[in-house]
Structure formats: C-alpha cells, structure tokens
Design a protein around this motif. Structure first.
Motif, PDB file in Angstrom:
ATOM      1  N   LEU A  17       3.624  53.662  39.969  1.00 41.68           N
ATOM      2  CA  LEU A  17       3.218  53.812  38.572  1.00 41.68           C
ATOM      3  C   LEU A  17       2.489  52.561  38.094  1.00 41.68           C
ATOM      4  O   LEU A  17       1.450  52.654  37.421  1.00 41.68           O
ATOM      5  CB  LEU A  17       4.444  54.075  37.692  1.00 41.68           C
ATOM      6  CG  LEU A  17       4.152  54.323  36.201  1.00 41.68           C
ATOM      7  CD1 LEU A  17       3.251  55.541  36.013  1.00 41.68           C
ATOM      8  CD2 LEU A  17       5.454  54.501  35.424  1.00 41.68           C
ATOM      9  N   PHE A  18       3.014  51.385  38.450  1.00 38.41           N
ATOM     10  CA  PHE A  18       2.322  50.139  38.112  1.00 38.41           C
ATOM     11  C   PHE A  18       0.955  50.076  38.797  1.00 38.41           C
ATOM     12  O   PHE A  18      -0.006  49.568  38.230  1.00 38.41           O
ATOM     13  CB  PHE A  18       3.168  48.929  38.506  1.00 38.41           C
ATOM     14  CG  PHE A  18       4.240  48.583  37.506  1.00 38.41           C
ATOM     15  CD1 PHE A  18       3.887  48.091  36.247  1.00 38.41           C
ATOM     16  CD2 PHE A  18       5.580  48.743  37.806  1.00 38.41           C
ATOM     17  CE1 PHE A  18       4.864  47.764  35.313  1.00 38.41           C
ATOM     18  CE2 PHE A  18       6.557  48.423  36.874  1.00 38.41           C
ATOM     19  CZ  PHE A  18       6.205  47.940  35.622  1.00 38.41           C
ATOM     20  N   LEU A  19       0.889  50.577  40.030  1.00 34.60           N
ATOM     21  CA  LEU A  19      -0.386  50.606  40.755  1.00 34.60           C
ATOM     22  C   LEU A  19      -1.402  51.475  40.025  1.00 34.60           C
ATOM     23  O   LEU A  19      -2.564  51.094  39.864  1.00 34.60           O
ATOM     24  CB  LEU A  19      -0.165  51.131  42.176  1.00 34.60           C
ATOM     25  CG  LEU A  19      -1.427  51.381  43.025  1.00 34.60           C
ATOM     26  CD1 LEU A  19      -2.190  50.083  43.253  1.00 34.60           C
ATOM     27  CD2 LEU A  19      -1.056  52.012  44.362  1.00 34.60           C
ATOM     28  N   PHE A 164      -3.736  42.315  40.037  1.00 36.20           N
ATOM     29  CA  PHE A 164      -2.615  43.245  39.930  1.00 36.20           C
ATOM     30  C   PHE A 164      -2.831  44.508  40.761  1.00 36.20           C
ATOM     31  O   PHE A 164      -1.880  45.088  41.268  1.00 36.20           O
ATOM     32  CB  PHE A 164      -2.360  43.600  38.458  1.00 36.20           C
ATOM     33  CG  PHE A 164      -1.726  42.479  37.684  1.00 36.20           C
ATOM     34  CD1 PHE A 164      -0.404  42.132  37.912  1.00 36.20           C
ATOM     35  CD2 PHE A 164      -2.452  41.755  36.755  1.00 36.20           C
ATOM     36  CE1 PHE A 164       0.184  41.093  37.210  1.00 36.20           C
ATOM     37  CE2 PHE A 164      -1.885  40.710  36.060  1.00 36.20           C
ATOM     38  CZ  PHE A 164      -0.552  40.381  36.274  1.00 36.20           C
ATOM     39  N   LEU A 165      -4.082  44.916  40.893  1.00 35.56           N
ATOM     40  CA  LEU A 165      -4.381  46.066  41.748  1.00 35.56           C
ATOM     41  C   LEU A 165      -4.015  45.744  43.197  1.00 35.56           C
ATOM     42  O   LEU A 165      -3.372  46.546  43.887  1.00 35.56           O
ATOM     43  CB  LEU A 165      -5.854  46.436  41.637  1.00 35.56           C
ATOM     44  CG  LEU A 165      -6.295  47.697  42.397  1.00 35.56           C
ATOM     45  CD1 LEU A 165      -5.545  48.925  41.906  1.00 35.56           C
ATOM     46  CD2 LEU A 165      -7.797  47.902  42.252  1.00 35.56           C
ATOM     47  N   SER A 166      -4.381  44.557  43.653  1.00 33.76           N
ATOM     48  CA  SER A 166      -4.055  44.140  45.023  1.00 33.76           C
ATOM     49  C   SER A 166      -2.548  43.989  45.212  1.00 33.76           C
ATOM     50  O   SER A 166      -1.990  44.384  46.248  1.00 33.76           O
ATOM     51  CB  SER A 166      -4.758  42.810  45.344  1.00 33.76           C
ATOM     52  OG  SER A 166      -6.144  42.920  45.188  1.00 33.76           O
ATOM     53  N   LEU A 167      -1.888  43.416  44.208  1.00 34.53           N
ATOM     54  CA  LEU A 167      -0.438  43.205  44.301  1.00 34.53           C
ATOM     55  C   LEU A 167       0.314  44.517  44.427  1.00 34.53           C
ATOM     56  O   LEU A 167       1.188  44.678  45.286  1.00 34.53           O
ATOM     57  CB  LEU A 167       0.048  42.442  43.066  1.00 34.53           C
ATOM     58  CG  LEU A 167       1.570  42.250  42.956  1.00 34.53           C
ATOM     59  CD1 LEU A 167       2.091  41.405  44.105  1.00 34.53           C
ATOM     60  CD2 LEU A 167       1.931  41.609  41.611  1.00 34.53           C
ATOM     61  N   PHE A 170       0.036  46.387  47.702  1.00 37.25           N
ATOM     62  CA  PHE A 170       0.967  45.837  48.684  1.00 37.25           C
ATOM     63  C   PHE A 170       2.400  46.331  48.438  1.00 37.25           C
ATOM     64  O   PHE A 170       3.080  46.803  49.361  1.00 37.25           O
ATOM     65  CB  PHE A 170       0.927  44.311  48.641  1.00 37.25           C
ATOM     66  CG  PHE A 170       1.975  43.653  49.471  1.00 37.25           C
ATOM     67  CD1 PHE A 170       1.903  43.668  50.858  1.00 37.25           C
ATOM     68  CD2 PHE A 170       3.060  43.002  48.872  1.00 37.25           C
ATOM     69  CE1 PHE A 170       2.891  43.067  51.638  1.00 37.25           C
ATOM     70  CE2 PHE A 170       4.042  42.396  49.632  1.00 37.25           C
ATOM     71  CZ  PHE A 170       3.954  42.433  51.029  1.00 37.25           C
ATOM     72  N   LEU A 171       2.873  46.234  47.197  1.00 41.55           N
ATOM     73  CA  LEU A 171       4.248  46.644  46.876  1.00 41.55           C
ATOM     74  C   LEU A 171       4.455  48.140  47.066  1.00 41.55           C
ATOM     75  O   LEU A 171       5.481  48.579  47.608  1.00 41.55           O
ATOM     76  CB  LEU A 171       4.588  46.251  45.438  1.00 41.55           C
ATOM     77  CG  LEU A 171       4.678  44.751  45.141  1.00 41.55           C
ATOM     78  CD1 LEU A 171       4.942  44.519  43.661  1.00 41.55           C
ATOM     79  CD2 LEU A 171       5.773  44.101  45.985  1.00 41.55           C
ATOM     80  N   CYS A 172       3.483  48.930  46.635  1.00 38.82           N
ATOM     81  CA  CYS A 172       3.586  50.382  46.767  1.00 38.82           C
ATOM     82  C   CYS A 172       3.567  50.793  48.235  1.00 38.82           C
ATOM     83  O   CYS A 172       4.384  51.607  48.679  1.00 38.82           O
ATOM     84  CB  CYS A 172       2.438  51.047  46.006  1.00 38.82           C
ATOM     85  SG  CYS A 172       2.474  52.847  46.054  1.00 38.82           S
TER      86      CYS A 172
END
Length: 278
Positions: A17-19, A164-167, A170-172
């Motif tokens: 969702l953050f992505l 934030f898109l890159s972060l 990675f997390l997703c």
C-alpha cells in the motif's frame, strides 16, 4: 507456520500500500507543473497490469489461501489507474501516445487471461496459467524502472528516481518473497525475489548519487568556474560552434562605430567655434 505466513501477508499488504501511494509526491509535482517532465509512465502502466493479474490469481477459484494477494492488488489496480490517467493528461503528445498504447495493451492482456482461465481452464490448469501470467508481468513490472536507473547513472542525479518508491519496492518485494516461500507458492516467491534484488540495487544507486539533486543537463559552467543552474545569461549566449550571435556582433560594431565617430565630432565642433571667434 500458518500464523507466520499470515503475518507476512499482512506486512506485505502494508508495504505494498505504501508502494502504491509513494508516487503521490511525484504526481503532485506533475499536476503543479502541468508536465510529466522526464518522469516515465511505463512503471505505472506495468504495475497496473501486475495488480490486475495478481488480484485475479489470488481469487479463491484460481488459487487457495491467497486472498491477501487479491485484496492489496485490487486496491493497487484502482490507485495505478488514477496515476496512469493523470500521466496521460499531462504527458507530451509522443509520450501520451506511447502510454495510451501500453494502457490498451494492459487491458487487452488482462481481459484475455481472465476469459481464457474462466471458460477454457479448470483446477490446476487454471492456477498454472494465471500464475505464469502474473509471474511474467510481475517481473516486467519490477524491471520497468531500469530505464530510470540508466538515467540516474548517465546524469549522476536521482532527481527522477524517487527515494520512497525505491524503498517500498525493496520492502514489498522482500515481504512477498518470504510470504511465497512460507506458502510454497513459486508464482508469488519468484517475481518478488527479483523485485527484492532490484529494489536493493535502486537504493544503492540512490545513496551513491543522493547529493546530486539536479540533472547534469540543467547545469551550465560560468566564466569563473562555478556551476550555474537556469537559463543562460545574455553575456553567456553563444552558438553551438562557439561564435557569438549576429545580434551581439552588430551591437559591438555599432559601439565601435560610435567610438570612432566621437573624436571626429569633437574636432569639428572645436574648429567651428574657432572660426566663429575669428
């Protein structure tokens, strides 16, 4: 194991969702400037296709115990549709045509997969077909920012690769990779493992070039050796071959002519006064 599988699914929903929401900063900039600048619309179109296919794959009549995959990807499909429409509105003509073509391709592919799986396939065959389609386009989605990564390396600037898109890529990718491993679902684990690696690469590029906020193409060296950003000053204007524009040449010639004529006028005025006095 089931509890851990469920927890990673919840974490995957949160990071996904953050992505999906992370590009809102980029699209605020696009709306404010009424231009897509050098941002690429390809990642958003491919993410839309991935969301549609993954949401379809997670439905109970396609694959069991993957409802969390459907919920977040259904939400993502709605969000990405908004991004794509905004991009199409503000993109230049050439880019607009390209994104419209990709958008049409996305809808065609999803419709074909859904109809074939619904009417022509059943059981494990349906899961295999939908899983392969979701996996292929998930990998394409994760690979779509490669053009932006190349731009980062070329310009040594991360201006057009939001952090934030890159972060959250990675997390997703990491969370769904673990979810797929725990659920022994290769169609979830393989593409998200690829996304995890690609997200890590984007983060490394960001930290390498994070201090270069402006693209190299917007920087101009000044006469004193400093770097100046913005339009060229009149005294800096030169043609591509290094010559001064004709208007500047004419201006300088006029100045030279004035300097040449002025002493002659002084002499003439002096002689006139001398004649009158005599």
């Amino acid at each position: 194991m089931d509890v851990l599988h469920f927890l990673f699914g919840i974490f995957g929903n949160a990071t996904a969702l953050f992505l999906f929401l992370s590009p809102t900063i980029t699209f605020k900039r696009i709306i404010r400037s009424k231009s897509t600048e050098q941002f690429s619309g390809i990642p958003y179109v491919m993410t839309l296709l991935n969301c549609l296919l993954s949401a379809w794959y997670g439905l109970p009549f396609v694959s069991k115990n993957n409802l969390l995959v459907s919920t977040i990807n259904g939400t993502g499909a709605a969000i990405e549709s908004i991004y794509v429409l905004i991009f199409i509105i503000f993109a230049p003509k050439k880019e607009k045509a390209k994104i419209l073509g990709l958008f049409t391709f996305v809808l065609t592919v999803f419709s074909a997969v859904a109809l074939i799986s619904l009417f022509a396939l059943h059981g494990s065959g349906r899961k295999l077909f939908c899983g392969l389609a979701a996996t292929i386009f998930s990998v394409i989605m994760y690979a779509s920012p490669l053009s932006i990564m190349r731009l980062v390396v070329k310009t040594k600037s991360v201006e057009f690769m939001p952090f934030f898109l890159s972060l959250f890529v990675f997390l997703c990718g990491t969370s769904w990779f673990v979810y797929g491993l725990l659920g022994r679902d290769a169609f979830v684990a393989i593409p998200n493992g690829f996304g995890c690696g690609l997200g890590a690469t984007q983060l490394m590029l960001y930290f390498i070039y994070r201090n270069n906020k402006e693209s190299e193409v917007t920087k101009k060296p000044t006469a004193n050796g400093t770097i100046e950003i913005g339009p060229e000053k009149p005294h800096q204007m030169k043609l591509a071959n290094g010559k001064v524009p004709q208007a500047k040449v004419d201006q300088r010639r006029d100045c030279i002519k004035t300097k040449d004529v002025f002493p002659q006028l002084v002499v003439a005025i002096g002689l006139s006064k001398l004649t009158n006095s005599l």
